[in-house]
Scaffold this active site. Sequence first.
Site, mmCIF file in Angstrom:
data_model
loop_
_atom_site.group_PDB
_atom_site.id
_atom_site.type_symbol
_atom_site.label_atom_id
_atom_site.label_comp_id
_atom_site.label_asym_id
_atom_site.label_seq_id
_atom_site.Cartn_x
_atom_site.Cartn_y
_atom_site.Cartn_z
ATOM 1 C CG HIS A 87 29.686 -15.770 -0.036
ATOM 2 N ND1 HIS A 87 30.232 -15.893 -1.243
ATOM 3 C CD2 HIS A 87 30.534 -16.012 0.950
ATOM 4 C CE1 HIS A 87 31.392 -16.132 -1.244
ATOM 5 N NE2 HIS A 87 31.773 -16.409 0.500
ATOM 6 N NE ARG A 138 33.559 -13.601 0.497
ATOM 7 C CZ ARG A 138 34.416 -13.207 1.201
ATOM 8 N NH1 ARG A 138 34.504 -11.587 1.243
ATOM 9 N NH2 ARG A 138 35.341 -13.604 1.943
ATOM 10 C CD GLU A 165 36.059 -18.085 4.612
ATOM 11 O OE1 GLU A 165 35.735 -18.422 5.665
ATOM 12 O OE2 GLU A 165 35.374 -18.225 3.568
ATOM 13 C CG HIS A 260 31.837 -15.776 4.891
ATOM 14 N ND1 HIS A 260 32.254 -14.813 3.742
ATOM 15 C CD2 HIS A 260 31.232 -14.742 5.904
ATOM 16 C CE1 HIS A 260 31.793 -13.643 3.901
ATOM 17 N NE2 HIS A 260 31.209 -13.640 4.901
HETATM 18 O O1 LIG Z 1 39.222 -18.001 -0.246
HETATM 19 C C1 LIG Z 1 38.605 -18.155 0.916
HETATM 20 O O2 LIG Z 1 38.423 -17.122 1.684
HETATM 21 C C2 LIG Z 1 37.773 -19.219 1.050
HETATM 22 C C3 LIG Z 1 36.508 -19.368 0.656
HETATM 23 O O3 LIG Z 1 36.032 -18.788 -0.592
HETATM 24 O O4 LIG Z 1 38.299 -20.451 0.305
HETATM 25 P P1 LIG Z 1 38.543 -21.827 0.604
HETATM 26 O O5 LIG Z 1 37.436 -22.721 0.404
HETATM 27 O O6 LIG Z 1 39.685 -22.237 -0.068
HETATM 28 O O7 LIG Z 1 38.803 -22.001 2.350
#
Ligand SMILES: O=C(O)[C@@H](CO)OP(=O)(O)O
Length: 327
Positions: A87, A138, A165, A260
């Site tokens: 996203h 998102r 995610e 994600h």
């Molecule tokens: O906060 C989150 O959900 C992820 C993606 O944005 O972060 P990170 O890249 O730190 O895993």
Amino acid sequence: MARQRSACYEAGFAVRQWIDAPRQSEPSATPDSGSSPALRRALVAPPAPPPSSGRCPSCGRARAGRTGSITLGLMADAPYKLILLRHGESEWNAKNLFTGWVDVDLTDKGEKEAVRGGELLKDAGLLPDVVHTSLQKRAIRTAQLGLEAADRHWIPVHRSWRLNERHYGALQGKDKAQTLAEFGEEQFMLWRRSYDTPPPVLKDGADFSQSDDPRYATIPSELRPRTECLKDVVERMLPYWYDGIVPDLLNGRTVLVAAHGNSLRGLVKHLDGISDEDITGLNIPTGIPLAYELDADFHPLKPGGTYLDPDAAQAAIEAVKNQGKKK
Ligand SMILES: O=C(O)[C@@H](CO)OP(=O)(O)O
């Protein structure tokens, strides 16, 4: 990157056997169904198996072989076309907060990234026939904006929580820079990028918990994440890869997966056979399509795939990597 293809490949082989088997729910085509003799032969006669198809190249077990299935005429040949799209920038990406399952929207910049992603697809002539997304706004909006820009807003859409995610547990809603300062770089990176260390559990009903979110009501309680490491994400995502996405590829569709950072890291790990150690160094940029061509065993023809805007991807990868250090 070290290749690692063991249990996952086995699972793929098992599912491939399932895919190859005739399906009860599909309408049966028979020689009497009014089609031409050539079409009837194509639908009914099993093709001669290729010389190497008798055994799984990984484990040596006998393959099931494609016999007499009505899906034969519908099977497409490899290479299969798969596009992964993270996203665009989200409101919490911009604020540098751990997000996970919290359902935040895109920023203006994120919307523009999504549109640009669709334009890149159109310019490359890589037009999706079907899109798979998570249940999160998102990714859903990124897919919609990108597909509108590519004039493919009309294609079928499938959604699954399995593409969500990674659930960030008790870190959801916390500032990344503050977390780094409070717990130190080693612990911060263990939680953020190690393959098998999940953050602390987020209790049901706590702030930023999704325990009462109706979109997840049908997930059995024991499957519903309260925190996840990347290994957990791979384990809950792969059933959807095999049952939801692979059948579309086998049918010759160009598939867009709009998801994600971490669910796509899990999928890339699987596709490219990246080891548990090496995956810690892989980051996925927002809004830039990553195109794969896959062979008949779903191995990438080009390891790592191809970003449709490689320069922008490189800069964005660095930015994701350094997120905790942002003040
Ligand atoms: O906060 C989150 O959900 C992820 C993606 O944005 O972060 P990170 O890249 O730190 O895993």
